[in-house]
Design a protein around this motif. Structure first.
Motif, PDB file in Angstrom:
ATOM      1  N   LEU A   1      19.614  50.125   3.062  1.00 19.41           N
ATOM      2  CA  LEU A   1      19.267  49.143   2.029  1.00 19.41           C
ATOM      3  C   LEU A   1      20.167  49.310   0.806  1.00 19.41           C
ATOM      4  O   LEU A   1      20.620  48.324   0.213  1.00 19.41           O
ATOM      5  N   TYR A   2      20.417  50.552   0.426  1.00 15.87           N
ATOM      6  CA  TYR A   2      21.307  50.817  -0.707  1.00 15.87           C
ATOM      7  C   TYR A   2      22.722  50.321  -0.426  1.00 15.87           C
ATOM      8  O   TYR A   2      23.346  49.664  -1.269  1.00 15.87           O
ATOM      9  N   ASN A   3      23.243  50.615   0.770  1.00  9.75           N
ATOM     10  CA  ASN A   3      24.600  50.171   1.103  1.00  9.75           C
ATOM     11  C   ASN A   3      24.695  48.648   1.119  1.00  9.75           C
ATOM     12  O   ASN A   3      25.696  48.074   0.695  1.00  9.75           O
ATOM     13  N   LEU A   4      23.649  47.985   1.629  1.00 13.85           N
ATOM     14  CA  LEU A   4      23.648  46.516   1.625  1.00 13.85           C
ATOM     15  C   LEU A   4      23.675  45.983   0.196  1.00 13.85           C
ATOM     16  O   LEU A   4      24.411  45.045  -0.120  1.00 13.85           O
ATOM     17  N   ALA A   5      22.874  46.590  -0.679  1.00 13.04           N
ATOM     18  CA  ALA A   5      22.852  46.153  -2.076  1.00 13.04           C
ATOM     19  C   ALA A   5      24.171  46.465  -2.767  1.00 13.04           C
ATOM     20  O   ALA A   5      24.673  45.668  -3.573  1.00 13.04           O
ATOM     21  N   LEU A   6      24.749  47.616  -2.452  1.00 13.69           N
ATOM     22  CA  LEU A   6      26.019  48.015  -3.065  1.00 13.69           C
ATOM     23  C   LEU A   6      27.136  47.054  -2.682  1.00 13.69           C
ATOM     24  O   LEU A   6      28.019  46.755  -3.492  1.00 13.69           O
ATOM     25  N   CYS A   7      27.085  46.549  -1.456  1.00 18.31           N
ATOM     26  CA  CYS A   7      28.105  45.598  -0.993  1.00 18.31           C
ATOM     27  C   CYS A   7      27.870  44.200  -1.554  1.00 18.31           C
ATOM     28  O   CYS A   7      28.692  43.303  -1.313  1.00 18.31           O
ATOM     29  N   SER A   8      26.748  44.008  -2.259  1.00 21.48           N
ATOM     30  CA  SER A   8      26.397  42.683  -2.806  1.00 21.48           C
ATOM     31  C   SER A   8      26.406  41.631  -1.713  1.00 21.48           C
ATOM     32  O   SER A   8      26.890  40.509  -1.911  1.00 21.48           O
ATOM     33  N   VAL A   9      25.859  41.983  -0.540  1.00 19.42           N
ATOM     34  CA  VAL A   9      25.934  41.085   0.607  1.00 19.42           C
ATOM     35  C   VAL A   9      25.051  39.853   0.438  1.00 19.42           C
ATOM     36  O   VAL A   9      25.204  38.877   1.155  1.00 19.42           O
ATOM     37  N   PHE A  10      24.121  39.856  -0.540  1.00 19.59           N
ATOM     38  CA  PHE A  10      23.217  38.721  -0.670  1.00 19.59           C
ATOM     39  C   PHE A  10      23.242  38.123  -2.067  1.00 19.59           C
ATOM     40  O   PHE A  10      22.303  37.470  -2.476  1.00 19.59           O
ATOM     41  N   GLN A  11      24.296  38.363  -2.822  1.00 13.96           N
ATOM     42  CA  GLN A  11      24.384  37.797  -4.165  1.00 13.96           C
ATOM     43  C   GLN A  11      24.272  36.279  -4.138  1.00 13.96           C
ATOM     44  O   GLN A  11      23.718  35.673  -5.051  1.00 13.96           O
ATOM     45  N   ASP A  12      24.795  35.656  -3.103  1.00 17.60           N
ATOM     46  CA  ASP A  12      24.775  34.192  -3.013  1.00 17.60           C
ATOM     47  C   ASP A  12      23.615  33.675  -2.168  1.00 17.60           C
ATOM     48  O   ASP A  12      23.517  32.477  -1.942  1.00 17.60           O
ATOM     49  N   SER A  13      22.757  34.556  -1.702  1.00 19.92           N
ATOM     50  CA  SER A  13      21.644  34.136  -0.864  1.00 19.92           C
ATOM     51  C   SER A  13      20.334  34.353  -1.599  1.00 19.92           C
ATOM     52  O   SER A  13      19.907  35.496  -1.805  1.00 19.92           O
TER      53      SER A  13
ATOM     54  N   LEU B   1      17.662  48.950  -5.679  1.00 21.53           N
ATOM     55  CA  LEU B   1      17.079  47.940  -6.552  1.00 21.53           C
ATOM     56  C   LEU B   1      17.973  47.649  -7.750  1.00 21.53           C
ATOM     57  O   LEU B   1      18.108  46.498  -8.181  1.00 21.53           O
ATOM     58  N   ILE B   2      18.615  48.681  -8.283  1.00 21.45           N
ATOM     59  CA  ILE B   2      19.548  48.482  -9.395  1.00 21.45           C
ATOM     60  C   ILE B   2      20.657  47.524  -8.986  1.00 21.45           C
ATOM     61  O   ILE B   2      20.975  46.562  -9.697  1.00 21.45           O
ATOM     62  N   HIS B   3      21.244  47.758  -7.831  1.00 19.61           N
ATOM     63  CA  HIS B   3      22.365  46.917  -7.395  1.00 19.61           C
ATOM     64  C   HIS B   3      21.894  45.549  -6.905  1.00 19.61           C
ATOM     65  O   HIS B   3      22.670  44.597  -6.917  1.00 19.61           O
ATOM     66  N   THR B   4      20.651  45.453  -6.453  1.00 27.52           N
ATOM     67  CA  THR B   4      20.114  44.151  -6.069  1.00 27.52           C
ATOM     68  C   THR B   4      19.960  43.247  -7.285  1.00 27.52           C
ATOM     69  O   THR B   4      20.271  42.051  -7.237  1.00 27.52           O
ATOM     70  N   LEU B   5      19.503  43.800  -8.385  1.00 28.19           N
ATOM     71  CA  LEU B   5      19.238  43.007  -9.589  1.00 28.19           C
ATOM     72  C   LEU B   5      20.489  42.735 -10.412  1.00 28.19           C
ATOM     73  O   LEU B   5      20.573  41.701 -11.090  1.00 28.19           O
ATOM     74  N   PHE B   6      21.462  43.613 -10.368  1.00 29.74           N
ATOM     75  CA  PHE B   6      22.620  43.494 -11.253  1.00 29.74           C
ATOM     76  C   PHE B   6      23.410  42.213 -10.955  1.00 29.74           C
ATOM     77  O   PHE B   6      23.863  41.988  -9.837  1.00 29.74           O
ATOM     78  N   CYS B   7      23.542  41.377 -11.971  1.00 25.57           N
ATOM     79  CA  CYS B   7      24.295  40.117 -11.882  1.00 25.57           C
ATOM     80  C   CYS B   7      23.782  39.202 -10.775  1.00 25.57           C
ATOM     81  O   CYS B   7      24.538  38.392 -10.226  1.00 25.57           O
TER      82      CYS B   7
END
Length: 372
Positions: free
Chosen positions: A288-300, A331-337
């Motif tokens: 989950l952390y790696n997925l958030a770190l990659c910003s794989v869902f920023q546009d979803s 969670l930090i990387h999920t919320l950021f930007c």
């Protein structure tokens, strides 16, 4: 609440609109949603929302009063006007203009606010993917070959494939691509019960750039791996999670995770977070952390909401500190930007419980992201 809406009012209306009932695969969608991990997490919020709408002992059924009981106050009236009185005409010139709905901050505003932050210490600290490996590559390969020998002849590795895999150790760069292709093809045809050792070896292969590119681009590989995950025993499932997490070691793997399997990967991780084994939960939290770190869902928006609805409850209930820290970093990387994630956190009213030590420091940083 969802089931009753679809199952009653809509089913009555549809006969006047289309002359037949709504198909079961449509009316069953609410129940299908509620049966998923995300649905289970949303159910308490939906129930609470329904209770708030129902009020203290009040009914939303406009015919339930029967003219016998006191009529509930009109929540839309300016003076608590009773439904038994003639309703005010909202279009009349004398009617007061409704207050404008609050306008959410535009996406660009949230992104600009976050990018301007210079105090996000933990976001800066957690900027590298979590990867696992194994120094005993020969031992892993021997286990794969031993597992192959126990299978029916038509499923066993051929002599040429065995030679190629053995060459993987003596000439890593030259044989990695061919070996990775063999392992992907083997993953397709081997039974689920025999995949543990294969996933163990693939976990190491994807940390190498050539192997990462092959596995990431092999048709159907990631989708099949995720689909099979629920059928695997605990140890094999943990190896599968680690293999997917290790895809973040190189750009092809990151791109593959974000190109169509992110939603399924998150769903699979949320299921593994219910496992009694701490190591499986830690590995799922790492993915989950790696997925958030990659910003794989920023546009979803869908996957952003999926992550938010999953991570907040998990952080509050997780007892293992290392797992909790990984979830907080995710969670930090999920919320950021990510305006979708921040709006979901605020709209659903998610809150992080009071913690101790480092988790609480991370939680404070997270609160400042979605409450800004």
């Amino acid at each position: 609440m969802l089931r009753s809406l679809v199952g009653s009012e809509m089913c009555i209306r549809d006969r006047f609109l289309i002359g037949e009932g709504i198909p079961a695969h449509i009316t069953g969608l609410p129940a299908e949603l509620m049966s998923t991990p995300i649905g289970a997490m949303l159910r308490p919020m939906l129930d609470q929302f329904q209770q708030q709408m129902m009020g203290q002992g009040q009914s939303m059924d406009p015919f339930g009063n029967g003219g016998q009981q006191p009529v509930a106050a009109n929540p839309w009236g300016d003076q608590g006007q009773s439904l038994s009185q003639p309703p005010a005409n909202p279009w009349a010139a004398s009617a007061p203009a409704p207050a404008p709905a609050p306008v959410p901050a535009p996406v660009t505003a949230i992104v600009a606010q976050h990018q301007a932050r210079t105090d996000l210490a933990f976001k800066a600290q957690y900027e590298r993917p979590l990867l696992t490996s194994d120094s005993d590559i020969q031992g892993m390969l021997d286990r794969v070959l031993a597992a192959s020998a126990k299978l029916p002849t038509e499923l066993q590795l051929s002599q040429a494939e065995v030679a190629t895999l053995n060459g993987l150790l003596s000439s890593e760069a030259a044989g990695m691509e061919m070996a990775a292709q063999i392992l992907c093809k083997t993953h397709e045809r081997w039974p689920v019960a025999n995949l543990a050792t294969l996933l163990w070896l693939l976990r190491w292969v994807v940390t190498k750039e050539a192997g990462n590119q092959v596995v990431a681009n092999y048709p159907g590989m990631l989708g099949l791996a995720i689909t099979r995950m629920g059928e695997l025993p605990a140890t094999a499932r943990m190896m599968g999670l680690a293999m997917l997490a290790n895809l973040s070691a190189h750009e092809p793997g990151k791109a593959a995770l974000s190109s169509g399997v992110a939603q399924e990967a998150v769903e699979m991780c949320l299921l593994s977070m219910e496992a009694p084994q701490v190591l499986e939960r830690r590995t799922a939290a790492a993915l989950l952390y790696n997925l958030a770190l990659c910003s794989v869902f920023q546009d979803s928006e869908l996957v952003s909401v999926q992550m938010v609805c999953g991570l907040f409850p998990l952080v509050n209930t997780e007892q293992d500190e290392e797992t909790k820290i990984r979830l907080l970093a995710a969670l930090i990387h999920t919320l950021f930007c990510n305006s979708h994630a921040c709006e979901a956190a605020a709209n659903f009213g998610f809150e992080l419980d009071k913690m101790e030590g480092k988790p609480e420091e991370m939680a404070q940083e997270i609160r400042s992201l979605y409450s800004a």
